[in-house]
Design an enzyme around this catalytic site. Structure first.
Site, mmCIF file in Angstrom:
data_model
loop_
_atom_site.group_PDB
_atom_site.id
_atom_site.type_symbol
_atom_site.label_atom_id
_atom_site.label_comp_id
_atom_site.label_asym_id
_atom_site.label_seq_id
_atom_site.Cartn_x
_atom_site.Cartn_y
_atom_site.Cartn_z
ATOM 1 N N HIS A 1 0.829 -1.207 0.000
ATOM 2 C CA HIS A 1 0.000 0.000 0.000
ATOM 3 C C HIS A 1 0.862 1.255 0.000
ATOM 4 O O HIS A 1 0.889 1.992 1.006
ATOM 5 C CB HIS A 1 -0.909 -0.011 1.240
ATOM 6 C CG HIS A 1 -1.827 -1.184 1.318
ATOM 7 N ND1 HIS A 1 -1.404 -2.447 1.653
ATOM 8 C CD2 HIS A 1 -3.162 -1.298 1.078
ATOM 9 C CE1 HIS A 1 -2.441 -3.289 1.635
ATOM 10 N NE2 HIS A 1 -3.504 -2.615 1.288
ATOM 11 N N HIS B 1 -1.478 -1.697 7.332
ATOM 12 C CA HIS B 1 -1.164 -1.829 5.906
ATOM 13 C C HIS B 1 -0.096 -0.843 5.465
ATOM 14 O O HIS B 1 0.439 -0.964 4.370
ATOM 15 C CB HIS B 1 -2.427 -1.685 5.050
ATOM 16 C CG HIS B 1 -3.204 -0.441 5.322
ATOM 17 N ND1 HIS B 1 -3.933 -0.243 6.473
ATOM 18 C CD2 HIS B 1 -3.368 0.689 4.600
ATOM 19 C CE1 HIS B 1 -4.507 0.957 6.437
ATOM 20 N NE2 HIS B 1 -4.180 1.534 5.313
ATOM 21 N N ASP C 1 -7.744 7.032 8.885
ATOM 22 C CA ASP C 1 -9.101 7.573 9.050
ATOM 23 C C ASP C 1 -10.167 6.513 8.780
ATOM 24 O O ASP C 1 -11.223 6.508 9.406
ATOM 25 C CB ASP C 1 -9.343 8.832 8.196
ATOM 26 C CG ASP C 1 -8.936 8.676 6.738
ATOM 27 O OD1 ASP C 1 -8.387 7.614 6.370
ATOM 28 O OD2 ASP C 1 -9.165 9.623 5.960
ATOM 29 N N GLY C 2 -9.876 5.580 7.893
ATOM 30 C CA GLY C 2 -10.837 4.515 7.613
ATOM 31 C C GLY C 2 -11.192 3.754 8.877
ATOM 32 O O GLY C 2 -12.365 3.469 9.135
ATOM 33 N N ASN D 1 -6.313 10.920 5.598
ATOM 34 C CA ASN D 1 -5.916 11.055 4.188
ATOM 35 C C ASN D 1 -7.131 10.952 3.251
ATOM 36 O O ASN D 1 -6.978 10.790 2.051
ATOM 37 C CB ASN D 1 -4.812 10.055 3.829
ATOM 38 C CG ASN D 1 -5.276 8.614 3.862
ATOM 39 O OD1 ASN D 1 -6.471 8.325 3.831
ATOM 40 N ND2 ASN D 1 -4.334 7.685 3.920
ATOM 41 N N HIS E 1 -5.821 2.620 -3.683
ATOM 42 C CA HIS E 1 -5.584 1.924 -2.411
ATOM 43 C C HIS E 1 -5.014 0.533 -2.684
ATOM 44 O O HIS E 1 -5.551 -0.226 -3.485
ATOM 45 C CB HIS E 1 -6.882 1.794 -1.609
ATOM 46 C CG HIS E 1 -6.681 1.091 -0.297
ATOM 47 N ND1 HIS E 1 -6.408 1.750 0.882
ATOM 48 C CD2 HIS E 1 -6.687 -0.230 0.008
ATOM 49 C CE1 HIS E 1 -6.259 0.865 1.842
ATOM 50 N NE2 HIS E 1 -6.432 -0.343 1.355
ATOM 51 N N GLU F 1 -15.905 -5.264 25.487
ATOM 52 C CA GLU F 1 -15.115 -6.489 25.510
ATOM 53 C C GLU F 1 -13.938 -6.435 24.539
ATOM 54 O O GLU F 1 -12.863 -6.961 24.827
ATOM 55 C CB GLU F 1 -16.001 -7.701 25.185
ATOM 56 C CG GLU F 1 -17.126 -7.959 26.200
ATOM 57 C CD GLU F 1 -18.315 -7.024 26.084
ATOM 58 O OE1 GLU F 1 -18.386 -6.241 25.114
ATOM 59 O OE2 GLU F 1 -19.187 -7.072 26.974
ATOM 60 N N PHE G 1 -19.442 -13.548 25.801
ATOM 61 C CA PHE G 1 -19.106 -12.213 25.297
ATOM 62 C C PHE G 1 -17.680 -12.110 24.768
ATOM 63 O O PHE G 1 -17.293 -11.078 24.219
ATOM 64 C CB PHE G 1 -19.450 -11.136 26.319
ATOM 65 C CG PHE G 1 -20.930 -11.077 26.591
ATOM 66 C CD1 PHE G 1 -21.832 -11.173 25.540
ATOM 67 C CD2 PHE G 1 -21.437 -10.973 27.870
ATOM 68 C CE1 PHE G 1 -23.203 -11.156 25.761
ATOM 69 C CE2 PHE G 1 -22.806 -10.956 28.105
ATOM 70 C CZ PHE G 1 -23.693 -11.047 27.050
#
Lengths: 625, 628
Positions: free
Chosen positions: B37, B77, B155-156, B185, B258, B367, B393
Site C-alpha cells: 500500500h 497496511h 481515518d478509515g 488522508n 488503495h 469487551e 461475550f
C-alpha cells in the site's frame, strides 16, 4: 407545526401507566425470582410515553409492516417490555407471571418467539445497529412513514458498536430513527463510567451527528415534547438522553448500588407495590396507541430464482469472490428485494458489481463490521429485504457476537466472506480467515456454503437467498477453473463427486482452493496409475454424510480431507463428525496447524501442507500403511 | 511544563528529507515485490519522520528496552513505511526491505512481532489504540515510568467501534502519556472515508470522548513537531490532514489507488522527482535517549505458595474459585493484574479487586477493548494478565483474540457462565460456542476445570503458559472432587471414577462431569459401571489417556458437554481418537438455540443431564449386545 402539550388527563394517564409498568415488572421478577426490576423502573416513563403516546402501531398485530418499530437494546429490561404489551392488550396480564419459565415465551431477554420482538437482545450494544437497518429500510427501500425507536442503557454506551451505529445513522440521515438513552447511572457491578454526566453524553451524540435532547426521563411531559420534536427534525437522527434513576419509585432502592439484576425481596414487594398503587390516580383510564399509516405493502415471500443460468464454460478461470459479485447482481436483477452491503471492501469482495447495477440497493457500511452485520439483520426483519453482507471472511470474527445473536433472532441474513485462508498470500495472517468455518459451524441456524467454482458460487448465492437461517458463503481470492456445467443442479447438503473411477483407492475431500489442489493431485497420481476420488462437499453445514460415507467405503475406507483453514472446527472435523460411528474408515486431515505468514499463495499452500504436493504425499502415505 | 522550542531550519529540512526517503523506500519496496500500500505510506511520511527522529525517545539498537517510548502502527497496511524507518535508522538493510512479503522474509505484509520493533501484530483495523491503552496504563499505573505510547491510526479505521471504546477508556483513566495520531488522508479502500477531510468533525468527536485534539497539516514537519511537543494533561489526538499518495502526482488524493503498487517505470520517475526534493543537509538525526526509570520486572516462575484450601465434598462454583485463585496468585507476584467488563460480581474477579485494587482495571462494557488492553498490558512480558467476562461475550472480541495469536500474546482470559447452566437469563448470555472459537486459535490452551481445586491449578498453570490461555468457568456450585495436593498439568486428563468392570468411558467437563458422576452412581445400582474422565484441558487434549481408557472399556466412549455440537469437547475427542479401530463413539451436546429456564430443566431438554447419559450408556450396551 407547533407542539401542543398533551392535556392533563393524558399526562396523568401516562404517569399512571408508568407506575403500572413498574408494578408489573416487580411482580414478574418476584414470580421468577430473577430478573432486573430496577433496570425496568428507570425506563417506566420512557416506555409509557413511547407505547401510549408517541408510537403508531396496531396493538393486536405487532408484526404489521406499517407499525413503528421498537427495539429494546437493553434487553435485560425485558419485563417492562412484556408489561407494556400487556397494558396494550396483546398479552394477558396473568401470562406475565410466567416470566423466565421453561414453558413460557417470555424469556429472560427478548427473543422473536414473541411477535412484538424483531431481534433478540441481551448482548448489549447491538440494538441500535439493527434499528439502523430497519430505519434505512423504512426510509430508502420501503419509502414508508414508519419510524424506529431504540432504547439503550447507559452501560452499553461503552460498546463500540453503539458508536458505529451512531456514525452510520447520521451519515445516512436517518431522521426516522430515535435513540433513547436511559442514563440511570448504575451499571452491573458499579456506576457506568460517565455516571450522570449528561453533558458528556450530549456532546458525544452531537459529535456523532445526532439531533440531541437532554431530558428528565421521569417527566412524561418533557418526553412527549422531545419525541414530538424528534418527529419534526429532518435530515438527522435524534437522540433523547434521559436522566433517570435506577429503581425509580422503589423506596430505599432508587439510585442505590448493588440492586442490578435483583428481584425485590418477597417481604418488601407488597409495600413497594402499594406505594406505587397509591400514586395511580385513575387506574382504569385506558390509553390507546395511535394507528399507523398503512403505506407499506406486505412482504413478497415468493422464492427468488436466477433469471438465467450461469454463463460460465468449463475451464474458464475466475475467482469465486468475483463469481459472487456477478451472482449477486443477477439476483438483484431477479428481485428488487435483494439488497447488499459491505465494509469498504467492495472492490475486493466484488459486491461492487451489484452496486454498479443496483446503486439504490447497496449500503456502504464502511469499516464497521459489527454494525454491518446488525444493519443486515435489521434490513432482513419482517422479511422486508433479502440482505447479503460481505467483507473479508477474517473480519466476520469482529462481528461474531452479532452473528451469534442473529441465530437467536431467527434472522435470515446472508454473509459472504472473501479472502479465506493462506491462499491470499502476501498480505499475511491478519487478513487470512482460518477460523471462519469453526465460527459459522457453531451457529445452530447456519448453512455454510463453500463453493469451488463460478457455477457453484452462483447457485450458492441463489440457494442462500431462499434458505432460512443464517447463510455463510466462503469465497476465495485466487482464480480457479470452472469445473461444473452451467446446467448443473446444486442443493444444500448435497456433495458432488468430481472425479471417480472404479479403481479409486482414496477419497479426497477438498473445497475452494484445496478442491483444485486435489484435482491437480488427481491428475498427477493418474499418471502414476493411482486413481483417487475427489469430492466437493459444496455445503460444509449441513454436510452430505451419506455421499461421503458411500464413497469412503468405495475407496477402501480411506479418506483425506484438505482445507485452507485451521485444523479445529473446519471441514476436517465436520467430516469426522459425519463419519461418526462408521467402522473401518481411516481419515487423514490436511489443514493449517499454526499461525501462517506472508508469501506467495502457492508457496504457502506448500508450506502449510495443503497443496497438491501435500495431497500426493498423503495419498502415498496411506498406501504405505 | 515543557517549553516548546521550535526546531531550527536544519532540523526541519533534515526531517523533510527523511520523510521523502521514507516515501522513496516505500515505493521502491512495494514495486519490487509487486504488493502493498504505497499511497497509505506516503500520507504518513512526515508523521513517521517527526515521530521517530524528533519526538520519540528510544534506543534504536535496543528495541525491547523497557524505557523506550512505544509505537503502534494501527493502520498496519502502512507496514512498508515502518520498515523504511528502520532502514533509515540502520537496523534493517535496504535489501531486506526489497524482499518483504516473501515467504522467507520476516517483514510481512502487515507488521508482526517476528520483528523486534513490533510489540503487537496489526492489520485488522481499529485494534491498535486499545493495545496502546494497555501499554499506557501499564506505564502510568504499574511501571510508574515516563515512557510514552504513540499510536498511528488511519481515518478509515475510525469507523470501527473498537477505536471509540479505546478513546473512552483513555480519557476515563487520564492516560496523559498516550498520543494518537490520526492520518486523515480522506480515502478508504473502495470509497472516501465517511468524514472525508472534515477534520473539525474528527476533532469534535475526539473532544467529546475526553481527548485534547489538535488539527495540523500532516505534511508540515513544523506543525507536527509543535503539536507533538505540547504539554498534556489528558490523552492527545493529533488530527493530521494529509493527502493519500502524497508525492506520487498521479495518485495524490485519487480514488482507485488503495493497495496498488506503481509500475517500475512510474516508480522510477516518481522516485527521481521525490529525490530532487531532498535538499543537502549535513544534519544527521538521532532519536533522543529515554529516561531510565522503568522498574525491573520478572514474570518467571509465578507459583502459588500453598496448596488449594478446599475440602473434598465442599461446594463452590468454579467462577468463584477463579476469583479466589487469581487473588491468591496476586498476593505473591505484584505483576499479576486483572480486568473485567463490568461483570466482576459474576466472574468473581471482584475478589481480586477487593484485595488488590491498584492492579484491577475496570474496562466497562467494552469487551473488544478489554482484550486489547490485556494484550497491551501483557506486551514485553510486563504483566501476567487475567481478563474476565461472561464466556459468550468473548465472541465480541474474537477478532482481537485472533490477532492476539498473531501477536504471540500471553494473555489469560476467563469466561464464566458458560452454557445452559446460566439458566433463566436465556440464550443471549449462554456461552455455547466459546470452546469452538478458542480451539481455532492456534496458540490457545483451553482449561475447563470441574472443581475449585483444579480451577486454582488452572489459574497457576495459565500464568506460566505461553500463548492465549482460556479458562472456562461455571456459575452453579459444584462439589470438590480433588485432593488439595493433586497434581495438574496442561494436557493431562484425570480419571475420576474407575473400576475393573467399567463398560463405557464417559468424558465430561464442568457441570457435565458432575452429571456424569451422578449417572455413574445411578448406573451402579443397575450393576453397570462406567469410567468417568475429566479432560482438564480441552486443548491440548490428553489423547493418550482417553484412548487407553476407551480401549479398556471395549472401545465405548461418550462425550457430554454444555456447548454446541460443533467445535467443542466432542469434536476435540473425535479428532483425538480418529482412526482408532473398534471404537464406538456417541456424543451429547446442545443441538439448538436454547431458551430460558431452570438449569436442571434445560439440561434435561437438551439432553446433557445424568438421565440422558445413563440412557445412552444403556442403549450403547444393549446395541453392542445385539451386535453379538
Amino acid at each position: 407545526m407547533s407542539y401542543h402539550k398533551p392535556d392533563e388527563k393524558t399526562l396523568q394517564a401516562l404517569k399512571d401507566i408508568a407506575n403500572k409498568l413498574r408494578i408489573h415488572s416487580i411482580k414478574e421478577t418476584c414470580a421468577s425470582n430473577s430478573g432486573h426490576p430496577t433496570s425496568c423502573c428507570s425506563a417506566a416513563e420512557l416506555m409509557s410515553v413511547l407505547f401510549f403516546h408517541t408510537m403508531r402501531y396496531k396493538a393486536n398485530d405487532p408484526r404489521n409492516p406499517s407499525n413503528d418499530r421498537f427495539i429494546l437494546s437493553k434487553g435485560h429490561a425485558a419485563p417492562i417490555l412484556y408489561a407494556a404489551w400487556a397494558e396494550a392488550g396483546f398479552i394477558k396480564e396473568s401470562e406475565l407471571l410466567n416470566l423466565r419459565k421453561i414453558d413460557s415465551d417470555l424469556e429472560g431477554h427478548p427473543t422473536p418467539k414473541l411477535a412484538f420482538v424483531d431481534v433478540a437482545t441481551g448482548s448489549l450494544g447491538q440494538g441500535l445497529g439493527a434499528a439502523c437497518g430497519m430505519a434505512y429500510t423504512g426510509k430508502y427501500f420501503d419509502k414508508a412513514s414508519y419510524r424506529v425507536y431504540c432504547m439503550l442503557g447507559d452501560g452499553e454506551c461503552s460498546e463500540g458498536s453503539v458508536w458505529e451505529a451512531m456514525a452510520f445513522a447520521s451519515y445516512y440521515k436517518l431522521d426516522n430513527l430515535v435513540a433513547i438513552l436511559d442514563v440511570n447511572r448504575l451499571g452491573q457491578s458499579e456506576a457506568a463510567p460517565l455516571q450522570h454526566n449528561m453533558d458528556t453524553y450530549k456532546e458525544r451524540c452531537k459529535a456523532f451527528g445526532f439531533n440531541t435532547y437532554v431530558v428528565d426521563g421521569h417527566d412524561v411531559e418533557e418526553l412527549c415534547k422531545a419525541l414530538w420534536h424528534a418527529e419534526q427534525t429532518k435530515g438527522k437522527p435524534t437522540a433523547i438522553v434521559a436522566k433517570t434513576f435506577k429503581g425509580k419509585g422503589l423506596k430505599g432502592i432508587e439510585d442505590q448500588d448493588n440492586w442490578h439484576g435483583k428481584p425485590m425481596p418477597k417481604d418488601r414487594a407488597e409495600e413497594l407495590i402499594n406505594d406505587l398503587l397509591s400514586q395511580i390516580q385513575s387506574p382504569n383510564k385506558p390509553l390507546h396507541p395511535q394507528l399507523p399509516n398503512e403505506d407499506v405493502a406486505l412482504a413478497d415471500l415468493t422464492p427468488i430464482r436466477l433469471l438465467t443460468a450461469p454463463e460460465y464454460k468449463i475451464g474458464d478461470k475466475m475467482s469465486t469472490r468475483k463469481a459472487y459479485g456477478v451472482a449477486l447482481k443477477k439476483m438483484g436483477d431477479a428481485s428488487p428485494r435483494v439488497v447488499a452491503m459491505d465494509g469498504d471492501t467492495k472492490n475486493s469482495t466484488f459486491s461492487d458489481i451489484f452496486k454498479k447495477a443496483h446503486p439504490d440497493r447497496f449500503i456502504e457500511c464502511f469499516i464497521a463490521e459489527q454494525n454491518m452485520v446488525s444493519v443486515a439483520i435489521g434490513c432482513a426483519t419482517r422479511d422486508r429485504t433479502v440482505s447479503f453482507a460481505s467483507t473479508f471472511a477474517a473480519f466476520f470474527a469482529r462481528a461474531y457476537d452479532h452473528i451469534r445473536m442473529a441465530a437467536i433472532s431467527q434472522s435470515n441474513v446472508n454473509l459472504v466472506g472473501s479472502h479465506c485462508g493462506v491462499s491470499i498470500g502476501e498480505d499475511g495472517p491478519s487478513q487470512m480467515a482460518l477460523e471462519d468455518l469453526a465460527m459459522f459451524r457453531a451457529i445452530p441456524t447456519c448453512t455454510v456454503f463453500y463453493p469451488s467454482d463460478g457455477v457453484s458460487t452462483e447457485r450458492a448465492v441463489e440457494l442462500a437467498a431462499n434458505t432460512k437461517g443464517i447463510c455463510f458463503i466462503r469465497t476465495s481470492r485466487p482464480d480457479t477453473a470452472v469445473i461444473y456445467d452451467a446446467g448443473e443442479k446444486f442443493e444444500v447438503g448435497k456433495a458432488k463427486v468430481v472425479r471417480q473411477s472404479d479403481k479409486d483407492q482414496v477419497t479426497i475431500i477438498g473445497a475452494g482452493v484445496t478442491l483444485h489442489e486435489a484435482l491437480a493431485a488427481h491428475d498427477q497420481l493418474a499418471k502414476e496409475g493411482v486413481n483417487i476420488r475427489v469430492i466437493d462437499p459444496f455445503t460444509i453445514k449441513p454436510l452430505d454424510a451419506s455421499t461421503i460415507v458411500a464413497n469412503a467405503r468405495a475407496t477402501g475406507g480411506k479418506v483425506i480431507t484438505v482445507e485452507d483453514h485451521y485444523k479445529e472446527g473446519g471441514l476436517g472435523e465436520a467430516v469426522l463428525s459425519a463419519l461418526g460411528e462408521e467402522p473401518g474408515i481411516v481419515v487423514h486431515r490436511l489443514a493449517v496447524s499454526r499461525v501462517p505468514r506472508s508469501g506467495k499463495p502457492q508457496e504457502l499452500l506448500d508450506m502449510f501442507g495443503i497443496s497438491a504436493k501435500s495431497i500426493v504425499a498423503a495419498v502415498r502415505r496411506t498406501f504405505a500403511n | 511544563m515543557e517549553d516548546y522550542h521550535k526546531p531550527d531550519q536544519q532540523t526541519v529540512q533534515a526531517l523533510r528529507n527523511i520523510a521523502n526517503r521514507l516515501r522513496i523506500n516505500s515505493i521502491k519496496a512495494t514495486t519490487a515485490v509487486g504488493n502493498g500500500h504505497p499511497t497509505s505510506c506516503c500520507s504518513v511520511a512526515e508523521i513517521m519522520s517527526v515521530l521517530f527522529f524528533h519526538t520519540m525517545k528510544y534506543r534504536p539498537d535496543d528495541h525491547k528496552n523497557p524505557n523506550n517510548d512505544r509505537f503502534i502502527l494501527s493502520k498496519g497496511h502502512a507496514a512498508p513505511v515502518l520498515y523504511s524507518v528502520w532502514v533509515e535508522i540502520g537496523f534493517l538493510k535496504e535489501s531486506e526491505l526489497m524482499s518483504m512479503c516473501q515467504v522467507d522474509s520476516t517483514l510481512e505484509g502487515h507488521p508482526t512481532p517476528k520483528q523486534q520493533f513490533v510489540d503487537v501484530a496489526t492489520g485488522s483495523l481499529g485494534q491498535g489504540l486499545g493495545v496502546a491503552c494497555g501499554m499506557a496504563y501499564t506505564a502510568k499505573y504499574f511501571d510508574k515510568s515516563s515512557y510514552r505510547v504513540y499510536c498511528l491510526l488511519g481515518d478509515g479505521e475510525m469507523s470501527e467501534g473498537a477505536v471509540w471504546e479505546a478513546m473512552a477508556f483513555a480519557s476515563y483513566y487520564q492516560l496523559d502519556n498516550l498520543l494518537a495520531i490520526l492520518d486523515i488522508n480522506r480515502l478508504g479502500q473502495s470509497d472516501p472515508a465517511p468524514l472525508q477531510h472534515h477534520v473539525e468533525k474528527y476533532q469534535r468527536r475526539c473532544e467529546a470522548f475526553g481527548w485534547h485534539a489538535i488539527i495540523v497539516d500532516g505534511h508540515s514537519v513544523e506543525e507536527l513537531c509543535k503539536a507533538m511537543s505540547q504539554p498534556r494533561h489528558q490523552p492527545t489526538a493529533i488530527i493530521a490532514k494529509t493527502i493519500k499518495g502524497k508525492g506520487i502526482p498521479v495518485a495524490e488524493d485519487k480514488m482507485g489507488w488503495h493497495g496498488k503498487v506503481l509500475s517500475k517505470d512510474m516508480a522510477e520517475s516518481v522516485m527521481r522527482d521525490i529525490q530532487s526534493r531532498i535538499l543537502n543537509s549535513n544534519k544527521r538525526m538521532y532519536p533522543a535517549s529515554p529516561i531510565e526509570d522503568a522498574p525491573p520486572v520478572s514474570l518467571r516462575n509465578v507459583r502459588m505458595p500453598s496448596a488449594p484450601n478446599y475440602k473434598p465434598g465442599e461446594k463452590i462454583a468454579t467462577c468463584k474459585a477463579y476469583g479466589m485463585a487469581v487473588a491468591k496468585l496476586g498476593r505473591y507476584n505484584e505483576r499479576v493484574v486483572a480486568m473485567d467488563v463490568d461483570t466482576k460480581n459474576f466472574t468473581c474477579s471482584e475478589i481480586f479487586k477487593n484485595e488488590h485494587p491498584n492492579r484491577f482495571i475496570e474496562c466497562y462494557s467494552a469487551e473488544q477493548n478489554m482484550v486489547s488492553v490485556a494484550t497491551g498490558c501483557a506486551a514485553r512480558e510486563l504483566n501476567i494478565v487475567f481478563a474476565s467476562g461472561l464466556a459468550t461475550f468473548f465472541t465480541r472480541a474474537y477478532d482481537q483474540l485472533r490477532m492476539a495469536a498473531i501477536s504471540d500474546s500471553n494473555i489469560n482470559l476467563c469466561g464464566s457462565h458458560c452454557g445452559l447452566s446460566d439458566g433463566e437469563d436465556g440464550p443471549a448470555h449462554m456461552g455455547l460456542e466459546d470452546m469452538a472459537i478458542f480451539r481455532a486459535i492456534p496458540t490457545a490452551t483451553i482449561f475447563y476445570p470441574s472443581d475449585a481445586v483444579s480451577t486454582e491449578k488452572a489459574v497457576e498453570l495459565a500464568a506460566n503458559t505461553k500463548g492465549v490461555c482460556y479458562i472456562r468457568t461455571t456459575r452453579p456450585e459444584t462439589a470438590i472432587i480433588y485432593n488439595s495436593n493433586e497434581d495438574f498439568h496442561v494436557g493431562q486428563a484425570k480419571v475420576v471414577c474407575q473400576n475393573k468392570e467399567d463398560q463405557v468411558t464417559v468424558i465430561g467437563a464442568g457441570m457435565t462431569l458432575h452429571e456424569a458422576l451422578a449417572a455413574a452412581e445411578q448406573l451402579k445400582k443397575e450393576r453397570i459401571h462406567i469410567r468417568v474422565i475429566d479432560p482438564f484441558t480441552i486443548k491440548p487434549l490428553d489423547a493418550k489417556t482417553i484412548i487407553d481408557h476407551v480401549r479398556s472399556t471395549r472401545g465405548r466412549v461418550i462425550t457430554v458437554e454444555d456447548h454446541y455440537y460443533e467445535g467443542g469437547l466432542g469434536e476435540a475427542v473425535c479428532s483425538a481418537i480418529v482412526n482408532e479401530p473398534g471404537f464406538t463413539f456417541q456424543r451429547l451436546a446442545v443441538a439448538h438455540v436454547p431458551r430460558s429456564g431452570k438449569m436442571s430443566d434445560l439440561f434435561k431438554i437438551y439432553g446433557i443431564d445424568r438421565d440422558s447419559i445413563a440412557q445412552l450408556v444403556r442403549k450403547m450396551l444393549s446395541s453392542s449386545a445385539n451386535a453379538k
